[in-house]
Write an enzyme that holds these catalytic residues in place. Structure first.
Site, short mmCIF file in Angstrom:
data_model
loop_
_atom_site.label_atom_id
_atom_site.label_comp_id
_atom_site.label_asym_id
_atom_site.label_seq_id
_atom_site.Cartn_x
_atom_site.Cartn_y
_atom_site.Cartn_z
N SER A 16 0.84 -1.20 0.00
CA SER A 16 0.00 0.00 0.00
C SER A 16 0.88 1.25 0.00
O SER A 16 2.04 1.21 0.39
CB SER A 16 -0.87 0.00 1.25
OG SER A 16 -1.52 -1.24 1.39
N1 SAH Z 1 -0.41 -4.47 4.38
C1 SAH Z 1 0.32 -4.90 3.22
C2 SAH Z 1 -0.38 -4.64 1.92
C3 SAH Z 1 -1.52 -5.49 1.71
S1 SAH Z 1 -2.13 -5.86 0.08
C4 SAH Z 1 1.70 -4.29 3.19
O1 SAH Z 1 2.07 -3.67 4.12
O2 SAH Z 1 2.43 -4.48 2.21
C5 SAH Z 1 -3.38 -7.00 0.62
C6 SAH Z 1 -2.85 -8.35 0.99
O3 SAH Z 1 -3.91 -9.10 1.56
C7 SAH Z 1 -2.33 -9.17 -0.20
O4 SAH Z 1 -1.03 -9.59 0.09
C8 SAH Z 1 -3.31 -10.35 -0.27
O5 SAH Z 1 -2.71 -11.55 -0.72
C9 SAH Z 1 -3.73 -10.47 1.17
N2 SAH Z 1 -4.99 -11.16 1.43
C10 SAH Z 1 -6.14 -11.14 0.71
N3 SAH Z 1 -7.09 -11.89 1.31
C11 SAH Z 1 -6.54 -12.41 2.44
C12 SAH Z 1 -7.02 -13.27 3.46
N4 SAH Z 1 -8.26 -13.74 3.49
N5 SAH Z 1 -6.16 -13.61 4.47
C13 SAH Z 1 -4.89 -13.13 4.49
N6 SAH Z 1 -4.38 -12.32 3.52
C14 SAH Z 1 -5.20 -11.95 2.52
#
Ligand code: SAH
Length: 234
Positions: free
Chosen positions: A77
């Site tokens: 993000s």
């Molecule tokens: N906070 C992160 C950015 C997140 S992008 C950072 O600091 O870089 C969103 C992430 O959520 C992605 O990596 C995606 O694979 C993950 N994601 C999506 N659904 C999920 C779920 N049900 N459980 C765990 N991770 C999930």
């Protein structure tokens, strides 16, 4: 994708000193915009090298306000989103914190610096490739006490519940019920709620001492979809 212009991939050229200067400038900018005020989070953002959580070919763009691609189906993000989430949460020393969507591991590293050694940080990632990336980044920087868990974070993480603070960093159709259940009384949870591939409400839920929740919409945000049982696909 999602209205963001991703800059073109290229080999990194910036030195650690240049990244450090960009990091300081970013923190000043976030303070000036009124997004960052708590001393612990400010210290964390000055300390954690965001560039170390970004794949080589996008590293030079670490401090730009754009999400950048990660291994797997994930993005890191943009920088301002972390104070946006963590200031609204009131994340503080000693908290037990759960992050759903580890991505790069950057958000978990910041959270670890804020909660400190008496706190707890668990970060969950559903994509195996992204999970390995986050785990390796955190390990390389010495954040070995952050618990990185491969699995569906929409179910929360019962072995370490309850949590004082929870965030999910992918767009959900509604706040996943297990996350509300695993929130301690007085605890707070935040995440984007709404349709993916468009904008969502950044929803803050505050658990009262009873089983009542106060719901506040903090901002409008744009996140990739949450997967898993309470996401948009299994
Ligand atoms: N906070 C992160 C950015 C997140 S992008 C950072 O600091 O870089 C969103 C992430 O959520 C992605 O990596 C995606 O694979 C993950 N994601 C999506 N659904 C999920 C779920 N049900 N459980 C765990 N991770 C999930």
């Amino acid at each position: 994708m999602y209205g963001w212009v991703i800059p073109p991939p290229k080999p990194p050229t910036k030195t650690p000193a240049e990244f450090a200067r960009e990091r300081q400038r970013k923190v000043k900018e976030l303070e000036a915009r009124g997004l960052l005020s708590s001393p612990r989070l400010k210290a964390a953002m000055l300390k954690v090298p965001r560039e170390a959580f970004i794949p080589d070919l996008y590293r030079d763009y670490a401090y730009l306000e754009v999400p950048l691609p990660l291994p797997g189906e994930a993005t890191i993000s943009c920088p301002h989103s972390y104070p946006l989430f963590y200031e609204a949460l009131g994340l503080d020393a000693g908290h037990r914190f759960l992050e759903v969507g580890a991505g790069s591991g950057y958000g978990a590293a910041l959270a670890w610096e804020v909660v400190g050694p008496v706190g707890l940080v668990v970060t969950m990632e559903i994509d195996p490739e992204t999970f390995a990336f986050a785990r390796d980044n955190l390990k390389a920087l010495g954040y070995e006490q952050v618990e990185v868990v491969l699995g569906d974070g929409s179910l929360g993480y019962p072995p370490r519940a309850p949590f004082d603070r929870i965030c999910f960093t992918a767009a959900a159709p509604a706040v996943p019920p297990p996350l509300l259940t695993q929130l301690a009384p007085g605890g707070r949870l935040i995440g984007p709620v709404g349709q993916p591939h468009w904008v969502q409400d950044l929803v803050l839920m505050i658990r009262q001492d009873t089983d009542k929740f106060q719901r506040v919409v903090v901002e409008t945000v744009a996140y990739i979809p949450l997967r898993g049982q309470y996401g948009f696909s299994d």
